[in-house]
Design a protein around this motif. Structure first.
Motif, PDB file in Angstrom:
ATOM      1  N   PRO A  79       0.768  -1.322   0.068  1.00  0.00           N
ATOM      2  CA  PRO A  79       0.134  -0.046  -0.040  1.00  0.00           C
ATOM      3  C   PRO A  79       0.768   1.271   0.134  1.00  0.00           C
ATOM      4  N   ARG A  98      -1.363   8.501  10.321  1.00  0.00           N
ATOM      5  CA  ARG A  98      -2.613   8.117  11.021  1.00  0.00           C
ATOM      6  C   ARG A  98      -3.348   9.137  11.790  1.00  0.00           C
ATOM      7  N   GLU A 128      -7.489  10.736  12.066  1.00  0.00           N
ATOM      8  CA  GLU A 128      -9.100  10.676  11.808  1.00  0.00           C
ATOM      9  C   GLU A 128      -9.552  11.780  10.741  1.00  0.00           C
ATOM     10  N   ALA A 160      -9.887  13.760   7.449  1.00  0.00           N
ATOM     11  CA  ALA A 160      -9.812  13.510   6.181  1.00  0.00           C
ATOM     12  C   ALA A 160      -9.076  14.773   5.453  1.00  0.00           C
ATOM     13  N   THR A 192      -4.444   8.794   6.549  1.00  0.00           N
ATOM     14  CA  THR A 192      -5.222   7.624   6.293  1.00  0.00           C
ATOM     15  C   THR A 192      -6.793   7.517   5.823  1.00  0.00           C
ATOM     16  N   ARG A 193      -7.394   8.628   6.531  1.00  0.00           N
ATOM     17  CA  ARG A 193      -8.792   8.595   6.424  1.00  0.00           C
ATOM     18  C   ARG A 193      -8.975   9.061   5.015  1.00  0.00           C
ATOM     19  N   LEU A 234      -7.374   8.683   2.393  1.00  0.00           N
ATOM     20  CA  LEU A 234      -7.195   7.646   1.594  1.00  0.00           C
ATOM     21  C   LEU A 234      -8.337   6.600   1.430  1.00  0.00           C
ATOM     22  N   SER A 235      -8.780   6.574   2.553  1.00  0.00           N
ATOM     23  CA  SER A 235      -9.871   5.534   2.423  1.00  0.00           C
ATOM     24  C   SER A 235     -11.066   6.014   1.708  1.00  0.00           C
ATOM     25  N   LEU A 236     -11.065   7.180   1.391  1.00  0.00           N
ATOM     26  CA  LEU A 236     -12.423   7.561   0.371  1.00  0.00           C
ATOM     27  C   LEU A 236     -12.348   6.811  -1.028  1.00  0.00           C
ATOM     28  N   GLU A 282     -12.056   6.086  -4.840  1.00  0.00           N
ATOM     29  CA  GLU A 282     -10.984   6.590  -5.711  1.00  0.00           C
ATOM     30  C   GLU A 282     -11.280   7.742  -6.227  1.00  0.00           C
ATOM     31  N   ARG A 323     -10.586  10.723  -3.440  1.00  0.00           N
ATOM     32  CA  ARG A 323      -9.367  10.608  -2.930  1.00  0.00           C
ATOM     33  C   ARG A 323      -8.219  11.179  -4.100  1.00  0.00           C
TER      34      ARG A 323
END
Length: 325
Positions: free
Chosen positions: A92, A118, A120, A122, A139-140, A142-144, A146, A149
């Motif tokens: 990753p 790391r 919370e 975004a 990291t939050r 990146l979790s959106l 595609e 993000r």
């Protein structure tokens, strides 16, 4: 706006004015004590040989700009080093770096170094300076999805292309000083006695009058007003830089991303909406706020840096409207 005119010239003009205003902040901070001192010690002042006011102003330009430009990247790097890095496996981590590199090629900039933290919040921030450019992403974010993000990452890279982060990083130490003193002045002006009239009556009944040795509230108000008066020559250009370089730079990057097509525009709008509403503002360092995709409200003061509370709503409304940005 004339047909075919996309407003690029106006945007560049606003950015230039904002950059000049921002760059004047460290000069003014150094000049406030240095120029009067140089004038007193210079020709005609106390009979001593010295640089005079002109020499003091020149020294303020060199010391103020040079010191801030040297200290800004160091200050930012120190804050980034203190953030909790995400424990990503090689795969990753390589994916994030490769994706940023691909988007950087599309935008037309050299790929910055990437630090994944790391958090919370975004958010994503981009810094620039003599130590190189760096993209800090949570990291939050990146979790959106595609599209969302990538739109946020592309937005940060567009700002890197316009060189706004270079100016902001260079003046951060001086702007932080202005912001701290302004907050102190505001607190002094708003300071009130800690005891009510009823408390004072009770104290006098018991033979205790603590207010006799206390600093009166009006003294704090006078001190705060004096702080504001002394600070105003630096605060005014800092505020102009915030509006034209930071908030204006974000709007211009919005327009650049939106011109990529409907998917990019929708993805950017989704990312702005999620980032501004997501929890975790305390995880995002205030020092990076002016360099970030979305400003985060300070948990203690409740204020945001480099923009207004309504900025994200205005950006979102523009992105979701049908007219050109």
């Amino acid at each position: 706006m004339a047909p075919g005119d996309d407003g690029t010239g106006d945007r560049r003009g606003r950015r230039a004015v904002g950059a000049l205003a921002y760059l004047s902040v460290p000069v003014v901070l150094v000049a406030l004590p240095l120029v009067p001192l140089a004038a007193v010690l210079g020709p005609g002042g106390l009979g001593l040989a010295g640089p005079g006011a002109a020499g003091g102003l020149l020294a303020a330009v060199v010391v103020g700009l040079g010191g801030s430009a040297l200290g800004g990247p160091l200050l930012v790097d120190r804050w980034i080093a203190g953030l909790p890095e995400a424990d990503l496996d090689d795969r990753p981590a390589n994916f994030v770096a490769d994706r940023v590199s691909t988007l950087a090629d599309d935008v037309g900039v050299d790929a910055p170094a990437v630090t994944v933290v790391r958090a919370e919040a975004a958010n994503v921030a981009v810094t620039d300076g003599y130590r190189g450019s760096r993209l800090v992403v949570s990291t939050r974010l990146l979790s959106l999805p595609e599209a969302d993000r990538d739109a946020a990452l592309r937005h940060a890279l567009v700002r890197l292309r316009t060189r706004d982060p270079l100016v902001v990083t260079a003046v951060l130490p001086a702007v932080a000083v202005v912001e701290t003193v302004a907050l102190l002045a505001t607190l002094l002006v708003g300071r009130r006695g800690e005891r009510t009239a009823g408390d004072r009556r009770v104290n006098r009944i018991h033979g205790y009058e603590p207010d006799r040795d206390r600093v009166p509230a009006w003294a704090y108000t006078v001190a705060g007003v004096l702080c504001w008066a002394l600070l105003s020559p630096a605060w005014v250009p800092a505020a102009v830089g915030d509006r034209l370089t930071v908030a204006g730079g974000r709007r211009d990057a919005d327009a650049a991303v939106a011109r990529g097509g409907g998917d990019e525009r929708t993805g950017l709008g989704n990312a702005v909406a999620f980032a501004s509403d997501a929890a975790g503002a305390a995880d995002w360092p205030p020092l990076l706020d002016r360099l970030s995709f979305v400003s985060m409200a300070d948990g203690e003061t409740g204020r945001v840096r480099g923009t207004s509370r309504q900025e994200a709503r205005i950006r979102l409304a523009r992105l979701r409207s049908k007219r050109a940005l």
